[in-house]
Write an enzyme that holds these catalytic residues in place. Structure first.
Site, short mmCIF file in Angstrom:
data_model
loop_
_atom_site.label_atom_id
_atom_site.label_comp_id
_atom_site.label_asym_id
_atom_site.label_seq_id
_atom_site.Cartn_x
_atom_site.Cartn_y
_atom_site.Cartn_z
N VAL A 146 8.54 -70.53 -41.01
CA VAL A 146 7.83 -69.77 -40.54
C VAL A 146 8.60 -68.36 -40.01
O VAL A 146 9.43 -68.52 -38.95
CB VAL A 146 6.90 -70.14 -39.04
CG1 VAL A 146 6.02 -69.17 -38.32
CG2 VAL A 146 5.91 -71.16 -39.56
N PRO A 147 8.56 -67.22 -40.65
CA PRO A 147 9.44 -66.43 -40.72
C PRO A 147 9.38 -65.34 -39.43
O PRO A 147 9.23 -64.24 -39.78
CB PRO A 147 9.45 -65.71 -41.95
CG PRO A 147 8.10 -65.75 -42.26
CD PRO A 147 7.62 -67.00 -41.78
N CYS A 148 9.42 -65.63 -38.23
CA CYS A 148 9.38 -65.02 -37.03
C CYS A 148 10.37 -63.84 -37.08
O CYS A 148 10.05 -62.73 -36.30
CB CYS A 148 9.35 -66.08 -35.73
SG CYS A 148 10.85 -66.93 -35.74
N HIS A 149 11.37 -63.93 -37.69
CA HIS A 149 12.33 -62.99 -37.86
C HIS A 149 11.94 -61.68 -38.38
O HIS A 149 12.49 -60.57 -38.12
CB HIS A 149 13.71 -63.48 -38.40
CG HIS A 149 13.32 -63.69 -39.87
ND1 HIS A 149 13.04 -64.87 -40.21
CD2 HIS A 149 13.49 -63.04 -41.18
CE1 HIS A 149 13.14 -65.06 -41.63
NE2 HIS A 149 13.40 -63.71 -42.11
N ARG A 150 10.59 -61.75 -39.23
CA ARG A 150 10.21 -60.44 -39.91
C ARG A 150 9.24 -59.89 -38.97
O ARG A 150 8.69 -58.88 -39.53
CB ARG A 150 9.72 -61.08 -41.18
CG ARG A 150 10.42 -61.62 -42.32
CD ARG A 150 9.62 -62.19 -43.32
NE ARG A 150 10.71 -62.88 -44.20
CZ ARG A 150 10.47 -63.97 -45.42
NH1 ARG A 150 9.02 -64.26 -45.23
NH2 ARG A 150 11.16 -64.43 -45.95
#
Length: 193
Positions: A146-150
């Site tokens: 779940v790419p929360c860094h994006r």
């Protein structure tokens, strides 16, 4: 009594990463700490029912097929390859409907695609809830997948990141995807022009 979550640690170009899972899917991704032991301690601390899948050898060959595929995908990602994690099943435990909507919207972002917290909130059907979106992402149990860094702060600034290393780790992940962002907010404060 609930069953244990098996976990596995593996080395990547980013450092040691830990994962844990249930029969429903990946339930934790622990981003690297300073070494393998520190990564394992953090993973176990965040998931008290975690139990090493293969304590003696940590062999990927003995992992369930779907988990071995997730390990391989994370390793490729850490090496700088374009990877799509949307097919990896996740078990988000007791996440409420708001968090599930935010995580689902984040999973819809492609490799190298970024949005602001406010934009992600709107995509998830919760316009105006940028701060709450940031809080939900701070509780994300499966970063990278779940790419929360994006998700960036307003104005394209990097914003915060709750994983080890904070915004430095976030920037490193974004750089893997070819994304350059503005600096994190200054602790002393700064003026925006």
């Amino acid at each position: 009594m609930s069953s244990a979550f098996p976990y596995h640690l593996f080395e990547t170009p980013l450092g040691w990463i830990g994962i844990a899972w249930s029969e429903r899917g990946l339930s934790r991704v622990q981003l690297p700490e300073r070494d393998r032991a520190a990564t394992e301690r953090r993973l176990v601390a965040t998931l008290p029912r975690a139990q090493a899948a293969h304590p003696a050898e940590q062999s990927a060959e003995q992992l369930p097929a779907a988990i071995a595929e997730a390990v391989a995908a994370i390793r490729r990602y850490a090496a700088g390859e374009t990877v799509d994690f949307t097919d990896i099943a996740v078990d988000l435990g007791d996440a409420d409907d708001f968090r599930l909507a935010i995580y689902d919207a984040a999973r819809g972002l492609g490799f190298g695609e970024t949005v602001t917290y406010g934009e992600l909130a709107a995509r998830a059907g919760h316009a105006g809830l940028a701060r709450e979106t940031g809080q939900a992402l701070g509780q994300n149990p499966v970063p990278i997948v779940v790419p929360c860094h994006r998700i960036l702060a307003a104005g394209g600034k990097i914003g915060g990141f709750s994983a080890p290393g904070g915004s430095v780790t976030k920037e490193r992940l974004l750089n893997l995807e070819g994304v350059q962002v503005g600096p994190p907010p200054s602790a002393q404060g700064s003026f925006a022009f």
